[in-house]
Design a protein around this motif. Structure first.
Motif, PDB file in Angstrom:
ATOM      1  N   ASN A 168       0.768  -1.237   0.000  1.00 35.56           N
ATOM      2  CA  ASN A 168       0.000   0.000   0.000  1.00 35.56           C
ATOM      3  C   ASN A 168       0.807   1.300   0.000  1.00 35.56           C
ATOM      4  N   PHE A 169       1.974   1.264   0.626  1.00 35.01           N
ATOM      5  CA  PHE A 169       2.694   2.534   0.829  1.00 35.01           C
ATOM      6  C   PHE A 169       4.174   2.499   0.454  1.00 35.01           C
ATOM      7  N   SER A 170       4.580   1.511  -0.349  1.00 36.83           N
ATOM      8  CA  SER A 170       6.017   1.352  -0.607  1.00 36.83           C
ATOM      9  C   SER A 170       6.626   2.525  -1.377  1.00 36.83           C
ATOM     10  N   ASP A 171       5.775   3.336  -2.027  1.00 31.74           N
ATOM     11  CA  ASP A 171       6.327   4.501  -2.739  1.00 31.74           C
ATOM     12  C   ASP A 171       6.510   5.696  -1.799  1.00 31.74           C
ATOM     13  N   GLU A 172       5.976   5.595  -0.564  1.00 35.67           N
ATOM     14  CA  GLU A 172       6.050   6.714   0.383  1.00 35.67           C
ATOM     15  C   GLU A 172       6.980   6.460   1.553  1.00 35.67           C
ATOM     16  N   VAL A 173       6.953   5.220   2.063  1.00 29.88           N
ATOM     17  CA  VAL A 173       7.736   4.919   3.264  1.00 29.88           C
ATOM     18  C   VAL A 173       8.579   3.659   3.117  1.00 29.88           C
ATOM     19  N   ASP A 174       9.654   3.609   3.889  1.00 26.80           N
ATOM     20  CA  ASP A 174      10.417   2.381   4.090  1.00 26.80           C
ATOM     21  C   ASP A 174      10.031   1.850   5.464  1.00 26.80           C
ATOM     22  N   ALA A 175       9.805   0.556   5.560  1.00 25.76           N
ATOM     23  CA  ALA A 175       9.460  -0.065   6.836  1.00 25.76           C
ATOM     24  C   ALA A 175      10.564  -1.026   7.235  1.00 25.76           C
ATOM     25  N   ALA A 176      11.048  -0.877   8.467  1.00 24.43           N
ATOM     26  CA  ALA A 176      12.122  -1.756   8.930  1.00 24.43           C
ATOM     27  C   ALA A 176      11.785  -2.304  10.311  1.00 24.43           C
ATOM     28  N   PRO A 177      11.875  -3.635  10.468  1.00 25.75           N
ATOM     29  CA  PRO A 177      11.672  -4.216  11.795  1.00 25.75           C
ATOM     30  C   PRO A 177      12.884  -3.920  12.675  1.00 25.75           C
ATOM     31  N   TRP A 178      12.646  -3.685  13.945  1.00 25.25           N
ATOM     32  CA  TRP A 178      13.747  -3.497  14.893  1.00 25.25           C
ATOM     33  C   TRP A 178      14.430  -4.824  15.156  1.00 25.25           C
ATOM     34  N   GLY A 179      15.721  -4.761  15.462  1.00 26.87           N
ATOM     35  CA  GLY A 179      16.405  -5.927  15.999  1.00 26.87           C
ATOM     36  C   GLY A 179      16.018  -6.016  17.464  1.00 26.87           C
ATOM     37  N   GLY A 180      16.338  -7.120  18.108  1.00 26.63           N
ATOM     38  CA  GLY A 180      16.079  -7.215  19.543  1.00 26.63           C
ATOM     39  C   GLY A 180      14.753  -7.866  19.868  1.00 26.63           C
ATOM     40  N   PRO A 181      14.384  -7.816  21.134  1.00 26.77           N
ATOM     41  CA  PRO A 181      13.260  -8.617  21.623  1.00 26.77           C
ATOM     42  C   PRO A 181      11.882  -8.111  21.219  1.00 26.77           C
ATOM     43  N   ASN A 182      11.745  -6.827  20.940  1.00 22.12           N
ATOM     44  CA  ASN A 182      10.419  -6.290  20.651  1.00 22.12           C
ATOM     45  C   ASN A 182      10.023  -6.456  19.191  1.00 22.12           C
ATOM     46  N   SER A 183       8.763  -6.846  18.985  1.00 23.22           N
ATOM     47  CA  SER A 183       8.259  -6.938  17.618  1.00 23.22           C
ATOM     48  C   SER A 183       7.743  -5.556  17.221  1.00 23.22           C
ATOM     49  N   VAL A 184       8.669  -4.767  16.685  1.00 22.24           N
ATOM     50  CA  VAL A 184       8.375  -3.375  16.367  1.00 22.24           C
ATOM     51  C   VAL A 184       8.801  -3.098  14.933  1.00 22.24           C
TER      52      VAL A 184
END
Length: 270
Positions: A168-184
């Motif tokens: 839906n938004f790949s032309d507007e934003v980059d999404a990156a998961p955090w490393g570490g314990p939190n699912s963020v």
């Protein structure tokens, strides 16, 4: 030795596991500056939880926050200040679909913006455990475009959320998961990375790329390590970052890895 621009990540790099700057790290970074080099913080953190470290190190130049999306000098006006933002409709869309996407919390942030909504208790250290009424994120309160959206999601839904954003938004934003314990999952402006900020710093200080040293440990340091003339991965860095860097610190962030390396590299007296 030519003047170096030393770009330092905070978490997992300059900070130890207790999110503190050790006495040795402080001393060595001060020594480096006294020897004529430049020290700049380049972090994924918002400015609201980085300025304390900036002050602790007695820095006076620009700081880069939100993985390159904000460049500013804390406590003062800077003619070259910049901030990248994306359309707030992205936030509204995620708010509307948060149940089906397994979202527990969304925070929208910018230099002077902090709004969040939480459906489930989420233990993510970056966020106040109690939100004031004027900090609740909704269609009415979010009046400006955000620099960053931080989304806590059920681990089982993370892949689904990433593909939803990609679709839906790949032309507007980059999404990156955090490393570490939190699912963020963190959303930033498309194509803006830490290297964006380091390039601004290099122009500001008239330093060539070959004289930039960058220290990092995580996925969000990739572009900065790659951009720097001398990219250094922490001993505790991900395998990918170690593979990309020119060198790896012998010690990790809990044992003054950055300070130990810099002392040696810049030939600072013990």
């Amino acid at each position: 030795m030519e003047r170096k621009l030393i770009a330092i990540d905070l978490d997992g790099t300059t900070l130890n596991a207790d999110a503190q700057i050790s006495a040795k790290t402080k001393a060595v970074l001060t020594q480096a500056r006294e020897a004529g080099h430049i020290v700049s913080i380049v972090t994924g953190r918002p400015n609201r939880i980085s300025a304390n470290f900036y002050d602790e190190l007695h820095l006076d130049g620009p700081m880069i926050n939100f993985n390159g999306s904000l460049g500013h000098i804390p406590h003062q006006q800077w003619a070259s200040e910049y901030q990248y933002t994306f359309n707030k409709e992205v936030a509204f869309d995620l708010l509307a679909h948060r149940q089906e996407l397994g979202i527990n919390m969304i925070a929208a942030e910018g230099k002077n913006l902090f709004l969040a909504v939480r459906d489930q208790p989420v233990e993510v250290g970056f966020f106040p455990s109690v939100l004031q009424s004027n900090q609740i994120l909704n269609q009415k309160t979010l009046k400006e475009n955000p620099t960053s959206l931080t989304v806590a999601v059920d681990r089982s839904h993370q892949e689904h959320l990433l593909s939803y954003l990609q679709h839906n938004f790949s032309d507007e934003v980059d999404a990156a998961p955090w490393g570490g314990p939190n699912s963020v999952v963190e959303l930033g402006v498309k194509g803006v990375q830490k290297a964006t900020g380091v390039e601004v710093l290099a122009h500001h200080y008239h330093v060539e790329r070959k004289n930039i040293i960058a220290f990092g440990d995580e996925h969000n340091d990739t572009a900065m390590i790659d951009y720097a003339g001398w990219g250094v991965a922490m001993q505790n860095a991900t395998t990918a970052i170690k593979g990309l860097a020119q060198d790896v610190t012998p010690l990790d962030n809990n044992h003054d890895g950055l300070a130990d390396y810099l002392q040696d590299y810049l030939k600072l007296a013990e």
